[in-house]
Write an enzyme that holds these catalytic residues in place. Structure first.
Site, short mmCIF file in Angstrom:
data_model
loop_
_atom_site.label_atom_id
_atom_site.label_comp_id
_atom_site.label_asym_id
_atom_site.label_seq_id
_atom_site.Cartn_x
_atom_site.Cartn_y
_atom_site.Cartn_z
N CYS A 149 48.25 -13.03 115.55
CA CYS A 149 48.15 -11.75 115.38
C CYS A 149 48.50 -11.25 114.05
CB CYS A 149 48.59 -10.83 116.58
SG CYS A 149 50.40 -11.36 116.56
N GLU A 188 43.44 -13.48 123.69
CA GLU A 188 44.54 -12.54 123.67
C GLU A 188 44.99 -12.01 122.12
OE1 GLU A 188 48.96 -11.55 123.67
OE2 GLU A 188 47.82 -13.35 122.88
N ARG A 233 54.36 -3.79 126.74
CA ARG A 233 53.61 -4.74 125.68
C ARG A 233 52.13 -4.66 125.99
NH1 ARG A 233 55.59 -8.94 123.21
NH2 ARG A 233 54.09 -10.55 122.55
N ARG A 235 48.46 -5.51 125.01
CA ARG A 235 47.67 -6.40 124.50
C ARG A 235 46.17 -6.34 124.80
NH1 ARG A 235 51.30 -6.79 121.64
NH2 ARG A 235 52.64 -8.48 120.91
C1 LIG Z 1 50.44 -15.66 119.25
S1 LIG Z 1 51.14 -16.90 119.46
C2 LIG Z 1 50.57 -17.64 120.80
C3 LIG Z 1 51.51 -17.71 121.89
C4 LIG Z 1 51.09 -18.44 123.04
N1 LIG Z 1 49.86 -17.69 123.69
C5 LIG Z 1 52.09 -18.39 124.11
O1 LIG Z 1 52.01 -18.02 125.14
O2 LIG Z 1 53.36 -19.05 123.80
C6 LIG Z 1 50.03 -17.87 118.00
C7 LIG Z 1 50.32 -19.21 117.84
O3 LIG Z 1 49.44 -19.87 117.16
C8 LIG Z 1 50.06 -20.86 116.27
N2 LIG Z 1 49.30 -21.37 115.14
C9 LIG Z 1 49.12 -20.47 113.90
N3 LIG Z 1 48.41 -21.23 112.93
C10 LIG Z 1 47.96 -22.29 113.73
C11 LIG Z 1 46.96 -23.32 113.34
N4 LIG Z 1 46.37 -23.18 112.13
N5 LIG Z 1 46.66 -24.28 114.22
C12 LIG Z 1 47.14 -24.28 115.38
N6 LIG Z 1 48.30 -23.45 115.94
C13 LIG Z 1 48.54 -22.27 115.04
C14 LIG Z 1 51.39 -20.34 115.91
O4 LIG Z 1 52.21 -21.44 115.81
C15 LIG Z 1 51.92 -19.58 117.40
O5 LIG Z 1 52.53 -20.59 118.25
#
Ligand SMILES: C[S@@+](CC[C@H](N)C(=O)[O-])C[C@H]1O[C@@H](n2cnc3c(N)ncnc32)[C@H](O)[C@@H]1O
Length: 377
Positions: A149, A188, A233, A235
């Site tokens: 995000c 989300e 929260r 979303r």
């Molecule tokens: C908003 S969090 C999502 C968390 C997840 N929905 C949870 O319940 O824990 C976004 C995630 O995307 C991952 N992320 C960011 N860039 C990425 C990429 N290029 N490839 C894979 N994952 C990535 C981050 O490490 C982070 O854990």
């Protein structure tokens, strides 16, 4: 499968009459009747109105679950999986519907998230999704993804799609959907996604999912507080299916957890703020309820509530203090997101706080998935 032709003939309406009433060409109606075209939700509604039949009956009978044919198991992928919020949420939803779910692919770039995910689900997620060829992902029915995000958040850089390191991650979702053609997806994101760049960001997302990829799409802003979790929260949930659907976003959740259910009884001294910080907070604010979580906003104003404000991955250490005295423990933060107590904490407190701040409110997303799955197949 739709039943447009069946109902039209039953009502002795010609194709020409129905097409005129709906405002589409006869040729397009003929495509829809022969199941060669999937109408937009708006057209589906107009058709069912013109036929005076409930949309569920014309396009899918969601009341008769026997007619809903689910794949066995329902295969899903967990993109940007973090510590598996979607995994827990979908598991709850599958169980409630008596369905079997199977995760066939997960991905997260963060090695601590990978460690936590592996310890809890027995699979190490793939890394950077931008480097994963869509073809190499096993076939699946549903895509789950809480895409990062930062680029859309008011706390982030406000660059959206122009931020080509992060803003493009949505397009990785789009490219995987395009290649793998799942039946449905649930995404989300932060509340600010809707207003970002005067709505253009959301418009681009919608145009991609709906017009370019051909899905029926809907979205809604939800608050974890309305789903029984003591955390404010908000979303955005974006849902999409190949099948037209009409989502009812009103949820009535009776079972509510309070802070008393969340807070640990014996908390290590290391979680307490310094006497100076506690004294400063208490000189600025008096709570009207106990227990409460004290929130310090960006201007330094303190307020307290019988629930937590949104957990944030990159927030300053003391912005949320239980009774103005101590930080939330990692376990409490996980509980505020609806993670069960058997979730194994295998990384440092600091990493777990970040992971919990990034995660999704499990109870909220579970309720959405449960309802949506009955319409998506
Ligand atoms: C908003 S969090 C999502 C968390 C997840 N929905 C949870 O319940 O824990 C976004 C995630 O995307 C991952 N992320 C960011 N860039 C990425 C990429 N290029 N490839 C894979 N994952 C990535 C981050 O490490 C982070 O854990």
């Amino acid at each position: 499968m739709n039943r447009v032709q069946e109902f039209r003939k039953e009502r002795r309406i010609t194709q020409c009459q129905l097409a005129t009433a709906v405002g589409i060409s006869r040729n397009y109606l003929s495509h829809i009747e022969r199941q060669h075209a999937v109408p937009s939700v708006q057209v589906a509604f107009k058709i069912s109105d013109a036929l005076s039949v409930d949309i569920d009956k014309v396009f899918f009978d969601i009341k008769n679950s026997a007619e809903v044919s689910y794949p066995k198991p329902i295969k899903f992928i967990d993109l940007f999986c973090g510590i598996g919020g979607f995994r827990y949420a979908s598991d709850i939803a599958f169980k409630k519907l008596g369905l079997e779910g199977k995760c066939v692919f997960s991905s997260d770039i963060d090695k601590y998230a990978q460690e936590a995910y592996e310890a809890n689900f027995g699979e190490r997620p793939a890394g950077d999704i931008t480097k994963v060829e869509a073809k190499s992902i096993p076939d699946f029915d549903v895509l789950f993804g809480g895409f990062p995000c930062q680029a859309f958040s008011i706390c982030g850089l406000m660059k959206g799609f122009e931020d080509n390191t992060r803003g493009t991650l949505f397009f990785d979702i789009a490219r995987i959907i395009k290649e793998k053609q799942p039946q449905a997806f649930v995404l989300e994101n932060v509340k600010n996604l809707v207003s970002h760049d005067n709505g253009k960001t959301m418009q681009t997302i919608f145009e991609t999912l709906r017009d370019e990829l051909g899905y029926h799409v809907d979205y809604h802003l939800l608050n974890a507080l309305d789903f029984g979790l003591p955390q404010k929260r908000e979303r955005i949930l974006i849902i999409g299916s190949k099948k037209p659907f009409k989502m009812d976003w009103n949820f009535k959740i009776d079972k509510k957890k309070t802070l008393d259910d969340i807070l640990e009884k014996n908390v290590d001294k290391k979680h307490y703020a310094s006497p100076e910080i506690v004294a400063k907070r208490k000189s600025m604010h008096t709570a009207t309820v106990t227990p409460s979580i004290w929130h310090e906003n960006k201007s330094g104003n303190i307020s307290s509530y019988p629930y937590s404000c949104a957990l944030r991955a990159g927030a300053s250490y003391n912005y949320l203090l239980v009774n103005g005295e101590r930080r939330l423990t990692p376990r409490e933060m996980l509980r505020l997101q609806g993670f069960p107590d058997d979730f194994k904490i295998v990384v440092s407190d600091c990493q777990t706080r970040k992971q919990a701040g990034n995660a999704i409110p499990v109870d909220m997303v579970a309720a959405v998935i449960e309802r949506f799955l009955t319409m998506a197949f």
